[in-house]
Design an enzyme around this catalytic site. Structure first.
Site, PDB file in Angstrom:
ATOM      1  N   ASN A   1      19.429   0.724  -3.772  1.00 30.44           N
ATOM      2  CA  ASN A   1      18.947   2.281  -3.487  1.00 30.44           C
ATOM      3  C   ASN A   1      20.282   2.642  -2.482  1.00 30.44           C
ATOM      4  O   ASN A   1      20.056   3.942  -2.514  1.00 30.44           O
ATOM      5  CB  ASN A   1      17.582   2.915  -3.253  1.00 30.44           C
ATOM      6  CG  ASN A   1      16.224   2.088  -4.169  1.00 30.44           C
ATOM      7  OD1 ASN A   1      16.549   2.023  -5.324  1.00 30.44           O
ATOM      8  ND2 ASN A   1      15.615   1.635  -3.397  1.00 30.44           N
TER       9      ASN A   1
ATOM     10  N   ASN B   1      10.946  -1.925  -9.399  1.00 33.20           N
ATOM     11  CA  ASN B   1       9.897  -1.427 -10.894  1.00 33.20           C
ATOM     12  C   ASN B   1      10.931  -1.238 -12.185  1.00 33.20           C
ATOM     13  O   ASN B   1      11.262  -0.626 -12.202  1.00 33.20           O
ATOM     14  CB  ASN B   1       9.213   0.318 -10.531  1.00 33.20           C
ATOM     15  CG  ASN B   1       7.884   0.510 -11.441  1.00 33.20           C
ATOM     16  OD1 ASN B   1       7.684  -0.320 -11.963  1.00 33.20           O
ATOM     17  ND2 ASN B   1       8.386   1.322 -11.342  1.00 33.20           N
TER      18      ASN B   1
ATOM     19  N   HIS C   1      11.204  -6.543  -1.024  1.00 35.72           N
ATOM     20  CA  HIS C   1      11.239  -4.993  -1.362  1.00 35.72           C
ATOM     21  C   HIS C   1      11.740  -5.588  -3.541  1.00 35.72           C
ATOM     22  O   HIS C   1      13.027  -6.128  -3.358  1.00 35.72           O
ATOM     23  CB  HIS C   1      12.750  -3.710  -0.784  1.00 35.72           C
ATOM     24  CG  HIS C   1      12.628  -2.948  -1.774  1.00 35.72           C
ATOM     25  ND1 HIS C   1      13.929  -2.468  -1.631  1.00 35.72           N
ATOM     26  CD2 HIS C   1      11.806  -2.244  -2.132  1.00 35.72           C
ATOM     27  CE1 HIS C   1      13.915  -1.407  -2.911  1.00 35.72           C
ATOM     28  NE2 HIS C   1      12.215  -1.039  -2.932  1.00 35.72           N
TER      29      HIS C   1
ATOM     30  N   GLU D   1       3.182   4.816   0.468  1.00 34.27           N
ATOM     31  CA  GLU D   1       4.048   4.336   1.333  1.00 34.27           C
ATOM     32  C   GLU D   1       4.289   5.587   2.552  1.00 34.27           C
ATOM     33  O   GLU D   1       4.858   6.665   3.048  1.00 34.27           O
ATOM     34  CB  GLU D   1       5.161   4.646   0.683  1.00 34.27           C
ATOM     35  CG  GLU D   1       7.296   5.119   1.485  1.00 34.27           C
ATOM     36  CD  GLU D   1       7.764   3.928   1.290  1.00 34.27           C
ATOM     37  OE1 GLU D   1       7.231   2.883   1.123  1.00 34.27           O
ATOM     38  OE2 GLU D   1       9.141   3.798   1.812  1.00 34.27           O
TER      39      GLU D   1
ATOM     40  N   VAL E   1       0.595  -1.060  -0.110  1.00 36.83           N
ATOM     41  CA  VAL E   1      -0.461  -0.294  -0.231  1.00 36.83           C
ATOM     42  C   VAL E   1       1.113   1.057  -0.368  1.00 36.83           C
ATOM     43  O   VAL E   1       2.223   0.981   0.296  1.00 36.83           O
ATOM     44  CB  VAL E   1      -0.806  -0.013   1.266  1.00 36.83           C
ATOM     45  CG1 VAL E   1      -1.968  -1.189   1.098  1.00 36.83           C
ATOM     46  CG2 VAL E   1      -0.183   0.076   2.746  1.00 36.83           C
TER      47      VAL E   1
HETATM   48  N1  LIG Z   1       6.911   2.764  -7.612  1.00 34.62           N
HETATM   49  C1  LIG Z   1       7.915   1.964  -7.034  1.00 34.62           C
HETATM   50  O1  LIG Z   1       8.886   2.000  -8.192  1.00 34.62           O
HETATM   51  C2  LIG Z   1       8.250   0.987  -5.894  1.00 34.62           C
HETATM   52  C3  LIG Z   1       9.042   0.826  -6.272  1.00 34.62           C
HETATM   53  C4  LIG Z   1      10.156  -0.588  -4.536  1.00 34.62           C
HETATM   54  C5  LIG Z   1       8.442   0.145  -3.475  1.00 34.62           C
HETATM   55  N2  LIG Z   1       7.269   0.437  -3.849  1.00 34.62           N
HETATM   56  C6  LIG Z   1       6.701   0.299  -2.785  1.00 34.62           C
HETATM   57  O2  LIG Z   1       5.703   0.066  -2.929  1.00 34.62           O
HETATM   58  C7  LIG Z   1       4.810   0.325  -1.287  1.00 34.62           C
HETATM   59  C8  LIG Z   1       3.463   0.587  -2.796  1.00 34.62           C
HETATM   60  O3  LIG Z   1       3.945   1.398  -4.282  1.00 34.62           O
HETATM   61  P1  LIG Z   1       3.296   1.536  -5.084  1.00 34.62           P
HETATM   62  O4  LIG Z   1       4.366   2.879  -5.849  1.00 34.62           O
HETATM   63  O5  LIG Z   1       2.334   1.168  -5.962  1.00 34.62           O
HETATM   64  O6  LIG Z   1       2.515   2.629  -4.900  1.00 34.62           O
HETATM   65  P2  LIG Z   1       0.747   3.569  -5.238  1.00 34.62           P
HETATM   66  O7  LIG Z   1      -0.249   4.614  -5.035  1.00 34.62           O
HETATM   67  O8  LIG Z   1       0.498   3.335  -7.035  1.00 34.62           O
HETATM   68  O9  LIG Z   1      -0.714   1.837  -4.893  1.00 34.62           O
HETATM   69  C9  LIG Z   1      -1.047   1.893  -3.680  1.00 34.62           C
HETATM   70  C10 LIG Z   1      -2.071   1.264  -3.502  1.00 34.62           C
HETATM   71  O10 LIG Z   1      -2.758   1.007  -1.864  1.00 34.62           O
HETATM   72  C11 LIG Z   1      -3.534   1.431  -2.092  1.00 34.62           C
HETATM   73  N3  LIG Z   1      -4.247   1.317  -0.304  1.00 34.62           N
HETATM   74  C12 LIG Z   1      -4.107   2.198  -0.017  1.00 34.62           C
HETATM   75  N4  LIG Z   1      -4.643   2.055   1.359  1.00 34.62           N
HETATM   76  C13 LIG Z   1      -4.847   1.245   1.644  1.00 34.62           C
HETATM   77  C14 LIG Z   1      -5.312   0.023   2.650  1.00 34.62           C
HETATM   78  N5  LIG Z   1      -5.181   0.398   3.243  1.00 34.62           N
HETATM   79  N6  LIG Z   1      -5.738  -0.432   1.998  1.00 34.62           N
HETATM   80  C15 LIG Z   1      -5.970  -1.718   0.582  1.00 34.62           C
HETATM   81  N7  LIG Z   1      -5.191  -0.808  -0.030  1.00 34.62           N
HETATM   82  C16 LIG Z   1      -5.010   0.417   0.093  1.00 34.62           C
HETATM   83  C17 LIG Z   1      -4.380   2.750  -2.732  1.00 34.62           C
HETATM   84  O11 LIG Z   1      -5.093   2.627  -2.909  1.00 34.62           O
HETATM   85  C18 LIG Z   1      -3.157   2.280  -3.855  1.00 34.62           C
HETATM   86  O12 LIG Z   1      -4.027   1.386  -4.982  1.00 34.62           O
HETATM   87  C19 LIG Z   1       4.957   1.363  -1.311  1.00 34.62           C
HETATM   88  O13 LIG Z   1       5.537   1.120  -0.283  1.00 34.62           O
HETATM   89  C20 LIG Z   1       6.401   2.098  -2.486  1.00 34.62           C
HETATM   90  O14 LIG Z   1       7.197   2.822  -1.381  1.00 34.62           O
HETATM   91  C21 LIG Z   1       7.544   1.425  -5.035  1.00 34.62           C
END
Ligand SMILES: NC(=O)c1ccc[n+]([C@@H]2O[C@H](COP(=O)([O-])OP(=O)(O)OC[C@H]3O[C@@H](n4cnc5c(N)ncnc54)[C@H](O)[C@@H]3O)[C@@H](O)[C@H]2O)c1
Length: 286
Positions: A192, A144, A141, A93, A91
């Site tokens: 990272n 992407n 972890h 960050e 979910v």
């Molecule tokens: N984007 C990247 O490049 C990347 C890479 C590695 C790790 N991450 C990590 O992965 C995680 C998600 O990142 P993302 O880029 O997919 O974010 P995103 O914003 O695309 O998706 C997050 C999703 O979480 C959902 N959400 C929020 N609260 C919720 C809840 N209580 N229950 C269920 N769903 C809920 C939202 O509706 C949203 O669809 C973060 O912790 C981020 O740090 C991201």
């Protein structure tokens, strides 16, 4: 600790790709996102992605049928986690959101299910007081795009058992990934941290007038074999995102990060990278 059924919580950029990748390998996956529109969007994205794989000859209709039957988008957290052997949290960050999500997962999932967070920067001990039996809690972890990138950093805290680490490692490997073990908690994990060190040095060299950013990129691309230099890569990921990270670091330490003024000026001018048509380099506006 055998993993067969997997729950993914959060269906954004990362969660949907982690979920679908897992269903390909072939695990039973249930994905839950809080927002109904996101759940619909995941179904549409899955349809388009799998149709594309058939069109390109990378998967047969039979394989796609199997993946579809194993990958379910469900309407409640309970349905997702109740019989899961592994729950992967992906979910937003935000610490408070993730803490509440882990408390909810813990109240609904089996007490021996492995619980993993895909957080980019929060180590799993952040959530150890929110779950029962934190020995099964760790970081997984992904990178992407998670359907493509191989690395999964498995980071243990002092609370994490060997059994949970081994189960997460074996699971990641069985889904086509290359897992690595991070034996102690550290902000940013491995890849990272290296990237941050390169970016900091690149910004410092440009800011102090040793070279242009174009030449710094050329040095990394042609001397080190990096596919993209740090400034070209920043155009891809977003200059605004880089400024957010630098601002956070500035606020935490009181020390202005190298390149901060340059990045702030670029964001003020709307030079956000590829997405705005202009960053360090010019692009055709999408
Ligand atoms: N984007 C990247 O490049 C990347 C890479 C590695 C790790 N991450 C990590 O992965 C995680 C998600 O990142 P993302 O880029 O997919 O974010 P995103 O914003 O695309 O998706 C997050 C999703 O979480 C959902 N959400 C929020 N609260 C919720 C809840 N209580 N229950 C269920 N769903 C809920 C939202 O509706 C949203 O669809 C973060 O912790 C981020 O740090 C991201």
């Amino acid at each position: 600790m055998e993993i067969r059924r997997v729950a993914v919580i959060g269906g954004g950029l990362m969660g949907r790709q982690i979920g679908l990748n897992t269903a390909i390998y072939p695990y039973e996956v249930k994905l839950f996102d809080l927002i109904p529109e996101v759940r619909d969007a995941v179904k549409k994205w899955e349809d388009e992605y799998l149709a594309g794989r058939i069109a390109k000859g990378r998967m047969t209709p039979e394989q796609v049928g199997g993946i579809r039957s194993r990958f379910s988008i469900v309407d409640s957290m309970a349905e997702a986690v109740v019989d899961a052997d592994l729950v992967i949290e992906a979910v937003v960050e935000r610490k408070e959101v993730k803490k509440a999500v882990f408390a909810e997962i813990s109240s609904l999932a089996r007490e021996d299910a492995v619980l993993a967070t895909n957080s980019s920067y929060m180590v799993s001990s952040t959530f150890k007081d929110d779950v029962k039996n934190p020995s099964r809690l760790l970081n997984m972890h992904y990178f992407n795009p998670a359907l493509v990138m191989k690395l999964v950093e498995i980071c243990r805290g002092e609370h994490t058992s060997d059994k949970a680490v081994d189960a997460a490692y074996a699971f990641a490997e069985s889904t086509g990934k290359t897992p690595v073990r991070v034996e102690k908690e550290i902000d940013g994990f491995l890849a990272n941290r290296i990237l941050t060190a390169i970016n900091n040095e690149a910004r410092k060299l440009v800011e102090e007038g040793y070279c242009s950013y174009e030449d710094l990129d050329k040095a990394c691309e042609n001397g080190l074999g990096h596919p993209m230099g740090p400034f070209r890569l920043c155009d891809l990921t977003g200059v605004d995102l880089a400024l957010d990270v630098m601002t956070r670091r500035y606020n935490e330490t009181g020390i202005k990060p190298a390149g901060f003024d340059m990045y702030r000026k670029m964001v003020e001018e709307g030079r956000l990278g590829r997405k705005s048509g202009r960053g360090f380099y010019d692009y055709e506006k999408k």
